[in-house]
Design a protein around this motif. Structure first.
Motif, mmCIF file in Angstrom:
data_model
loop_
_atom_site.group_PDB
_atom_site.id
_atom_site.type_symbol
_atom_site.label_atom_id
_atom_site.label_comp_id
_atom_site.label_asym_id
_atom_site.label_seq_id
_atom_site.Cartn_x
_atom_site.Cartn_y
_atom_site.Cartn_z
ATOM 1 N N ALA A 122 40.464 33.115 35.274
ATOM 2 C CA ALA A 122 41.535 34.020 35.699
ATOM 3 C C ALA A 122 42.082 34.806 34.513
ATOM 4 N N GLN A 123 42.209 34.154 33.370
ATOM 5 C CA GLN A 123 42.710 34.837 32.174
ATOM 6 C C GLN A 123 41.740 35.924 31.715
ATOM 7 N N ILE A 124 40.441 35.629 31.784
ATOM 8 C CA ILE A 124 39.444 36.633 31.404
ATOM 9 C C ILE A 124 39.504 37.827 32.353
ATOM 10 N N GLU A 125 39.629 37.540 33.644
ATOM 11 C CA GLU A 125 39.708 38.621 34.630
ATOM 12 C C GLU A 125 40.973 39.458 34.435
ATOM 13 N N ALA A 126 42.003 38.837 33.852
ATOM 14 C CA ALA A 126 43.250 39.560 33.585
ATOM 15 C C ALA A 126 43.205 40.327 32.267
ATOM 16 N N GLY A 127 42.089 40.209 31.546
ATOM 17 C CA GLY A 127 41.934 40.989 30.319
ATOM 18 C C GLY A 127 41.955 40.219 29.023
ATOM 19 N N LYS A 128 42.002 38.886 29.080
ATOM 20 C CA LYS A 128 42.028 38.094 27.840
ATOM 21 C C LYS A 128 40.724 38.280 27.077
ATOM 22 N N ALA A 129 40.841 38.570 25.786
ATOM 23 C CA ALA A 129 39.666 38.804 24.950
ATOM 24 C C ALA A 129 39.018 37.484 24.534
ATOM 25 N N PHE A 130 37.695 37.494 24.402
ATOM 26 C CA PHE A 130 36.974 36.300 23.963
ATOM 27 C C PHE A 130 35.609 36.716 23.434
ATOM 28 N N ASP A 131 35.003 35.815 22.687
ATOM 29 C CA ASP A 131 33.629 36.007 22.227
ATOM 30 C C ASP A 131 32.668 35.057 22.934
ATOM 31 N N VAL A 132 33.109 33.794 23.084
ATOM 32 C CA VAL A 132 32.310 32.776 23.763
ATOM 33 C C VAL A 132 33.191 32.092 24.797
ATOM 34 N N VAL A 133 32.613 31.811 25.953
ATOM 35 C CA VAL A 133 33.364 31.093 26.983
ATOM 36 C C VAL A 133 32.498 29.957 27.514
ATOM 37 N N VAL A 134 33.135 28.816 27.806
ATOM 38 C CA VAL A 134 32.442 27.656 28.370
ATOM 39 C C VAL A 134 33.152 27.267 29.661
ATOM 40 N N LEU A 135 32.450 27.448 30.783
ATOM 41 C CA LEU A 135 33.001 27.174 32.103
ATOM 42 C C LEU A 135 31.932 26.508 32.967
ATOM 43 N N THR A 136 32.227 26.313 34.234
ATOM 44 C CA THR A 136 31.215 25.821 35.163
ATOM 45 C C THR A 136 30.279 26.976 35.538
ATOM 46 N N PRO A 137 29.026 26.679 35.905
ATOM 47 C CA PRO A 137 28.038 27.731 36.175
ATOM 48 C C PRO A 137 28.469 28.791 37.197
#
Length: 253
Positions: free
Chosen positions: A69-84
């Motif tokens: 949800a944070q990424i969809e709201a625009g949070k910047a990142f380089d690597v993300v680890v989530l469920t498939p």
């Protein structure tokens, strides 16, 4: 002669300083958003990667759903680890680069009690059912992947309404902390999350009849430095990292 030695020392210090700046110029900060399920392993692995690469990792831990949800709201990142499924959704949105999804580990849901408390038998589905019914309250996550596994297990056991009526739903954070504070009798969450809480004793994973494994997958941002982000994911797949991941209650991917 003394004056010459002083000048030489100044030049040497200047050279060392310039060299340090040059080294730091090649370093960078890599922003990582990571599911809590991998936190206990990364706490050990992050310093190792930083030392080996020279880069600095800025890691934020939370449940997979909240991070997505944070990424969809625009949070910047380089690597993300989530469920498939969540990684796949972010790839479709163009936020995670297609082709970078990397399976890192999987883990099951387990149960814990307050440190020193009697450990119930959960070796079979029937034993787990008795333990959950007899508990005064059960703390479980509502936003993490473990919540879905627990809900499915309760349905299989036929005790969903009974347990949830006395349950303590945790929207975020560690259910083990709730039990450690004496606010619930049992904690249900992913095994590494339970193992990270010092105030509880981990009874063990759910029995195979009601167990489902949560897979953790890494991916890189579409706007990340591909080489740096990719290097971190490769590091997490190396044998040395796999040994630490396994020691923290996960199975390396």
């Amino acid at each position: 002669m003394i004056e010459f030695a002083g000048k030489l020392r100044t030049l040497c210090l200047l050279a060392i300083s310039v060299h340090g700046i040059a080294v730091n110029a090649h370093a960078a900060e890599v922003t990582v958003l990571c599911s809590q399920g991998l936190k206990t392993a990364l706490v050990e692995l992050v310093p190792q990667f930083e030392q080996a690469s020279g880069d600095r990792l800025n890691v934020t831990y939370d449940t997979s759903a909240i991070l997505k949800a944070q990424i969809e709201a625009g949070k910047a990142f380089d690597v993300v680890v989530l469920t498939p499924p969540l990684i796949a959704a972010l790839i479709q949105q163009g936020k995670v680069l297609d082709g970078t999804a990397t399976t890192l580990a999987r883990t099951g849901v387990g149960l814990a009690v307050k440190k020193g408390a009697a450990r119930p038998d959960i070796a079979s589905a029937e034993a787990l059912k008795r333990a959950l019914i007899s508990a005064g309250s059960v703390a479980y996550s509502t936003s993490g992947a473990s919540g879905a596994v627990f809900a499915a297990a309760l349905q299989k056991l036929g005790i969903a309404d009974e347990v949830k009526a006395r349950g303590k739903a945790i929207p975020n954070g560690l259910t083990g902390d709730v039990v450690a504070r004496g606010e619930a009798d049992l904690a249900v969450q992913l095994m590494p999350e339970l193992m990270s809480v010092s105030g509880v004793d981990v009874v063990g994973p759910f029995p195979a009849e009601v167990q489902s494994f949560v897979v953790l997958t890494g991916g890189t941002s579409a706007t990340a430095d591909k080489a740096r982000a990719g290097a971190f994911l490769e590091f997490l797949k190396a044998p040395a990292a796999a040994a630490i991941i396994r020691a923290k209650g996960l199975e390396p991917g």
